[in-house]
Design an enzyme around this catalytic site. Structure first.
Site, PDB file in Angstrom:
ATOM      1  N   TYR A 100      -0.933   9.868  24.466  1.00  0.00           N
ATOM      2  CA  TYR A 100      -0.685   9.014  23.313  1.00  0.00           C
ATOM      3  C   TYR A 100       0.568   9.502  22.613  1.00  0.00           C
ATOM      4  O   TYR A 100       0.737  10.704  22.375  1.00  0.00           O
ATOM      5  CB  TYR A 100      -1.866   9.078  22.328  1.00  0.00           C
ATOM      6  CG  TYR A 100      -1.598   8.331  21.040  1.00  0.00           C
ATOM      7  CD1 TYR A 100      -2.032   7.022  20.868  1.00  0.00           C
ATOM      8  CD2 TYR A 100      -0.880   8.932  20.000  1.00  0.00           C
ATOM      9  CE1 TYR A 100      -1.754   6.334  19.697  1.00  0.00           C
ATOM     10  CE2 TYR A 100      -0.603   8.241  18.829  1.00  0.00           C
ATOM     11  CZ  TYR A 100      -1.041   6.944  18.678  1.00  0.00           C
ATOM     12  OH  TYR A 100      -0.757   6.266  17.529  1.00  0.00           O
ATOM     13  N   GLU A 187       3.858   2.538  18.664  1.00  0.00           N
ATOM     14  CA  GLU A 187       2.873   3.287  19.422  1.00  0.00           C
ATOM     15  C   GLU A 187       3.027   3.022  20.914  1.00  0.00           C
ATOM     16  O   GLU A 187       3.258   1.885  21.309  1.00  0.00           O
ATOM     17  CB  GLU A 187       1.491   2.794  18.956  1.00  0.00           C
ATOM     18  CG  GLU A 187       0.322   3.623  19.352  1.00  0.00           C
ATOM     19  CD  GLU A 187      -0.953   3.088  18.691  1.00  0.00           C
ATOM     20  OE1 GLU A 187      -1.416   3.683  17.725  1.00  0.00           O
ATOM     21  OE2 GLU A 187      -1.460   2.058  19.162  1.00  0.00           O
TER      22      GLU A 187
END
Lengths: 377, 298
Positions: A100, A187
């Site tokens: 991530y 993101e």
């Protein structure tokens, strides 16, 4: 402003963030063509909300015939209120590990924060909650941005040292993208480590700060008009509106005041139908527009207007209320509580028009709850 | 006594010649604020509302000895205006402007911290030291001087409390609206410290709202550590459904932090008196400063 995955990935690609090869398809036949060109693909619903995988909006297709079939299933689906009109057909990735990488605003630190984790994927929020040490953070200086050694430190803290050479430029690029687009959130999740050892942005999210839209007039984000139709209408009217599940329509100036008005309505035994903040310095037209919006909501059985004037002036608000009740032939119960700047003029105008202002916010909440429960058939 | 602002404060207004700047500067003057100058780039050398206008903040400070500024410039230029004031060494910067891009504010805040000056706001109503001076947009007629300090994230709820107190015969020292944006200058913690150290302030009303964790931080770091005077706390947005964004960029609930319950609990644990309605806040503040009759209805 939010963006769809394919729109985000176009920006990633332009900035040198690796993304899978992909094509956008609006029909099953286009998806079949994409599979013909790309080989085995993932067919991904393009909607501006998370959780589409769990909702069945992402499927694999090995052949053009498969792609045509699954695209036919996904196109037209409704995911969290959004109808799928497009699918992104992407080369299927052989993913060995999901990381991530993201940036958001840390309001406690009053700074943006870069977030990196070796445990990416769909459960990242759970990881953050149950295993916070698996999440590494960096608050770059807002003037100079992240320096290379700070980024390396972030990567080592995330336990991703072996990927340092590949990850460092990615983190720097993501930060640059965030700055370029005034991103509230940007993101890459998952940031996929593939079988051949490469890193690729398997999915991407981008949300731009509405306050900065004057710098990004050329950008077109996701078409999110298929949200709640009243919320969409409110957006067209440039009103700050949130739909709630009660029957008392609430209009006020200032978010704190409106939230408190909703609290008072609930305390008196009612429930708000909405949050509607007309903001500071609202003109009569804005009040008119707000009333018109609530009057169009069949869920609303009565309307409470609570105004405390600072920049907002009582006479302006009163004119808006009076004009709207006349133009709309408003028959719903209406309670107005008004105080602050130009309060006397506002109250006098209302009284002349036959609307008696309430004396306090609590009294106003009690009154509208009584009136609106009475008018609920 | 009071905090941050007195009748001696020498105040400039950035954006004096604009519509909002003009309207509220007149109100500020009518309140008794010592407005010594305005700043509007390109209009230096003129006067507006009888106030001399300068091209730059540095110039205005040099010529007038200003130590406070109120900023009313439009959002795209507001962060720059804040930094201009900080660079000029203005000790207290009050930014009323709403809608400043977050990255602009992140940078401006860092700049202000480096300059060692204080910032209130943005997206706030400013502050008023009752009966002495105000910078911002708090309505003039609602304040009365007394011994209750107010600090609030919400503009309009600040007015509610001030008016409620005044109508109940309970005056205020200083009322500070710190603003509702995620990136702020002074926080609850810092303003509460100022009230704690101000002998004229005998009780403090703190108006918080859902989102962020500034209320929790203030409860732990200031209120719970020997504050020495009563604190009356209130949190708005208690019935807001989780995950809904209620207008203020700040009022966003995520996970278990920032909920009304977490804030109320932190305040209680720190020894603050927590109230359910603004009317209760007013009554409690009256009792705290020894005016029990103030519990009267309005």
């Amino acid at each position: 402003m939010k963006f769809l995955e394919y729109q985000v990935k176009e920006r990633f690609r332009a900035a040198g963030v690796p993304v899978p090869d992909g094509r956008l398809a609006r029909t099953p036949d286009e998806a079949a063509l994409a599979a013909g060109a790309l080989g085995p693909i993932a067919v991904k619903a393009q909607v501006p909300v998370g959780g589409r995988g769990k909702a069945g909006g992402i499927k694999l297709a090995k052949t053009p015939a498969d792609a045509k079939r699954v695209a036919g299933e996904i196109l037209g689906m409704t995911i969290k209120g959004y109808t799928v009109k497009e699918v992104l057909c992407e080369t299927a990735q052989e993913i060995t590990r999901e990381l991530y990488l993201g940036l958001t605003l840390d309001r406690d630190a009053r700074k943006p924060v870069l977030i990196l984790s070796a445990q990416g994927g769909m459960e990242i929020e759970e990881v953050a909650e149950k295993n916070p040490e698996a999440i590494a953070k960096l608050h770059p200086d807002p003037w100079r941005g992240p320096l290379a050694f700070e980024v390396r430190d972030l990567i080592f803290r995330a336990g991703l040292g072996p990927l340092q050479a590949q990850l460092t430029p990615l983190v720097v690029k993501l930060y640059a993208l965030a700055r370029t687009y005034d991103a509230l959130t940007i993101e890459i999740n998952p940031l996929a480590l593939t079988r051949d050892g490469g890193l690729v942005a398997a999915d991407g999210k981008l949300e731009i700060d509405e306050n900065a839209m004057f710098r990004h007039k050329d950008l077109h984000g996701a078409d999110d008009t298929e949200e709640d139709p009243l919320e969409a209408e409110a957006k067209r009217r440039k009103l700050t509106y949130v739909r709630l599940d009660g029957s008392v329509g609430v209009i006020g100036n200032g978010a704190g005041l409106v939230m408190n008005t909703l609290d008072l309505v609930q305390r008196e035994g009612g429930r708000g139908a909405n949050f509607l903040d007309i903001g500071g310095g609202a003109k009569a037209e804005v009040v008119h527009s707000a009333l018109e919006l609530l009057a169009s909501d069949p869920q609303v059985k009565g309307i409470l207007i609570n105004i405390f004037g600072g920049i907002t002036r009582g006479d302006e608000v009163a004119h808006g209320i009076i004009d709207a009740t006349r133009d709309l032939r408003l028959t719903l119960p209406l309670v107005v509580r008004m105080t602050g700047t130009r309060e006397e003029e506002g109250r006098r105008l209302l009284e002349e028009a036959g609307i008696t202002p309430a004396t306090s916010a609590t009294a106003a909440a009690r009154r509208i709850v009584e009136l609106s429960s009475g008018s609920a058939r | 006594m009071s905090i941050l602002l007195t009748r001696e404060s020498r105040v400039i207004v950035q954006g004096l010649t604009g519509r909002e700047g003009s309207f509220h500067t007149e109100q500020m003057k009518a309140y008794g604020t010592n407005v010594v100058a305005g700043v509007s780039p390109g209009k230096g050398g003129t006067t507006h509302l009888g106030i001399p206008v300068f091209d730059t903040v540095a110039d205005a400070k040099l010529k007038t000895g200003a130590d406070v500024t109120g900023i009313f410039v439009p959002a795209p230029f507001a962060a720059d205006a804040i930094m201009e004031a900080a660079a000029a060494g203005i000790g207290l910067i009050v930014c009323i402007t709403e809608g400043i891009p977050l990255y602009d504010m992140v940078r401006a805040r860092a700049f202000v911290v480096d300059a060692g000056v204080k910032l209130i706001g943005p997206n706030c109503p400013g502050l008023a030291t009752s009966g002495e001076a105000k910078v911002g947009i708090i309505p003039n007629h609602i304040t009365t001087s007394g011994s209750v300090g107010i600090v609030s994230r919400s503009g309009t709820l600040t007015y509610e409390v001030i008016q409620g107190l005044s109508q109940a015969g309970v005056g205020q020292t200083t009322s500070v609206g710190i603003g509702g944006d995620p990136i702020l200058g002074l926080s609850f913690t810092e303003v509460l410290q100022l009230f704690r150290d101000d002998p004229a302030t005998r009780a403090v009303v703190m108006i918080g709202e859902i989102g962020g964790s500034d209320e929790e931080a203030a409860a732990e770091q200031v209120i719970g550590r020997g504050f020495g005077k009563p604190v009356i706390g209130f949190i708005s947005g208690r019935t807001a459904p989780p995950g809904k964004r209620m207008g203020h960029a700040g009022a966003i609930i995520s996970g278990n932090t920032g909920t009304a319950a977490s804030k109320l609990q932190a305040l209680k644990r720190a020894g603050a008196q927590v109230c359910d309605t603004i009317e209760e806040v007013v009554a409690a503040a009256g009792v705290a400063v020894g005016q029990p009759s103030s519990a009267a209805h309005r």
